[in-house]
Design an enzyme around this catalytic site. Structure first.
Site, PDB file in Angstrom:
ATOM      1  N   PRO A  89      -2.619 -13.380  21.886  1.00  0.00           N
ATOM      2  CG  PRO A  89      -2.879 -15.512  20.972  1.00  0.00           C
ATOM      3  CD  PRO A  89      -3.382 -14.120  20.859  1.00  0.00           C
ATOM      4  CD  GLU A 116      -4.583 -20.441  13.135  1.00  0.00           C
ATOM      5  OE1 GLU A 116      -3.556 -20.792  13.743  1.00  0.00           O
ATOM      6  OE2 GLU A 116      -5.702 -20.992  13.311  1.00  0.00           O
ATOM      7  NE  ARG A 154     -11.412  -1.869  39.460  1.00  0.00           N
ATOM      8  CZ  ARG A 154     -10.713  -1.779  40.583  1.00  0.00           C
ATOM      9  NH1 ARG A 154      -9.414  -1.543  40.516  1.00  0.00           N
ATOM     10  NH2 ARG A 154     -11.300  -1.895  41.740  1.00  0.00           N
ATOM     11  CG  ASP A 169      -7.915  -2.465  43.851  1.00  0.00           C
ATOM     12  OD1 ASP A 169      -8.668  -2.606  44.828  1.00  0.00           O
ATOM     13  OD2 ASP A 169      -8.252  -1.888  42.796  1.00  0.00           O
TER      14      ASP A 169
END
Length: 250
Positions: A89, A116, A154, A169
């Site tokens: 994160p 953690e 992809r 896209d």
């Protein structure tokens, strides 16, 4: 492309990797994948891969030894130096630009954490990249790795079939994609825009570009701050009912 995934839960990937585009890409030989349960590399007699953090605090932290040894074993067998991606994160937010960058690599290694967090030495001395898929916390890095891998695979040659699909896209051009319509032209009174039925390809492309600009302005205005607006683009934005004098620096 070769992709190695370090995870304590390889079974989480089965449904994703055995369906849709990822399955097709694997069958085509565009990429191959391998799961490495780094618990198999622990030297701890109880097969633990985590420990209490120095200095105290809540939660358990992944130990460096199993992950360093697992990645080391992969690197020894690799013909090229792999990019080692830490799903975290605290990493840079994943983007289409990053997907394109990673799609040019021959070998990627994903480290999926749990608990953690990681011992900081993994971040400092092992990872080449740290990636986050958003400003929220998941139970582990597996879901994030699936998202990044799908976005990369992809883009590999031959995977989508139509080579024009990926460049059009959303985010690939810097704008959100324009609206799409298909048959019937009139569905319960909801009609397809006349320009798309005109056969005039120049006008259709102009309409699509304008709709991309409109949709981006309405939904992700921040993207326009980095988009190189042409004079025509700026004039259209300024004449539209979206805004007055959007930018004057084009």
């Amino acid at each position: 492309m070769r992709i190695d995934i370090l995870t304590l839960f390889p079974e989480m990937f089965q449904g994703v990797f055995e369906t849709s585009i990822l399955r097709k890409a694997n069958e085509l030989g565009a990429f191959q994948y391998n799961f490495v349960n780094f618990r198999d590399y622990t030297e701890n007699k109880h097969h633990k891969v985590d420990d209490y953090p120095y200095g105290g605090g809540a939660g358990m932290v992944l130990s460096p030894q199993p992950i360093f040894d697992a990645v080391g074993a992969i690197q020894q067998k690799s013909k090229t130096k792999p990019r080692v991606i830490l799903m975290c994160p605290q990493g840079e937010t994943h983007t289409q630009k990053k997907s394109v960058e990673l799609s040019k690599e021959e070998h990627l290694v994903f480290i999926c954490g749990h608990y953690e967090g990681y011992d900081e030495r993994i971040r400092e001395h092992l990872a080449t990249d740290e990636i986050s898929i958003g400003d929220y916390v998941l139970t582990g890095g597996e879901l994030g790795a699936m998202v990044v891998i799908d976005s990369v695979v992809r883009l590999l040659p031959g995977v989508l079939g139509n080579e024009a699909s990926a460049p059009e896209d959303s985010f690939s051009t810097g704008l959100l994609e324009h609206p799409h319509y298909t048959r019937p032209a009139d569905y319960k009174g909801m009609k397809v825009p006349e320009v798309l039925l005109s056969g005039n390809h120049a006008k259709i492309e102009q309409w699509r570009k304008q709709q991309s600009l409109k949709r981006t302005y309405e939904r992700r205005k921040d993207l326009l701050e980095h988009y190189p607006l042409s004079q025509t683009d700026q004039e259209w934005l300024n004449k539209s009912d979206l805004t007055d004098n959007y930018r004057t620096d084009a």
